[in-house]
Enzyme design. Structure first.
Site, short mmCIF file in Angstrom:
data_model
loop_
_atom_site.label_atom_id
_atom_site.label_comp_id
_atom_site.label_asym_id
_atom_site.label_seq_id
_atom_site.Cartn_x
_atom_site.Cartn_y
_atom_site.Cartn_z
N ARG A 1 108.45 28.02 68.82
CA ARG A 1 108.90 28.98 67.80
C ARG A 1 109.23 28.29 66.49
O ARG A 1 108.85 28.76 65.42
CB ARG A 1 110.11 29.79 68.30
CG ARG A 1 109.77 30.70 69.47
CD ARG A 1 111.02 31.35 70.04
NE ARG A 1 111.94 30.31 70.48
CZ ARG A 1 113.24 30.46 70.61
NH1 ARG A 1 113.82 31.61 70.33
NH2 ARG A 1 114.00 29.47 71.02
N ASN B 1 110.64 34.30 72.06
CA ASN B 1 110.38 34.05 73.47
C ASN B 1 110.48 35.37 74.21
O ASN B 1 111.33 36.21 73.90
CB ASN B 1 111.41 33.08 74.05
CG ASN B 1 111.15 31.65 73.67
OD1 ASN B 1 110.05 31.28 73.25
ND2 ASN B 1 112.16 30.81 73.81
#
EC number: 3.6.1.7
Length: 89
Positions: A18, A36
């Protein structure tokens, strides 16, 4: 402007995916978000000029060096008008 959602599977959590996706999106010049998912995947919403969105999708297909992407499923999405690219979860 165009937008896509990309669900990335494989070893993609716990490998700075990320953070690196946010950095790459800002470098490319697209907006949206990345997060996520409970199933172990990473979901990204990417919007911007079509060529730039495509550049981000290409990056998401391999991710950072520590990731092992097995699949990146891309589908069209509605443009939300995001002004930045953020980590949301």
């Amino acid at each position: 402007m165009t937008a896509v959602q990309v669900r990335v599977t494989g070893r993609v959590q716990g490998v700075a995916f990320r953070w690196d996706a946010q950095h790459e999106a800002r470098r490319i010049g697209v907006t949206g978000w990345v997060r996520n998912e409970p199933d172990g995947s990473v979901l990204a919403h990417v919007e911007g000029e079509p060529d730039l969105v495509n550049d981000m999708v290409v990056w998401l297909r391999h991710g950072p060096a520590a990731a092992r992407v097995s699949n990146a499923a891309v589908r069209e999405a509605a443009v939300s008008g995001a002004s930045t690219f953020e980590i949301t979860g």
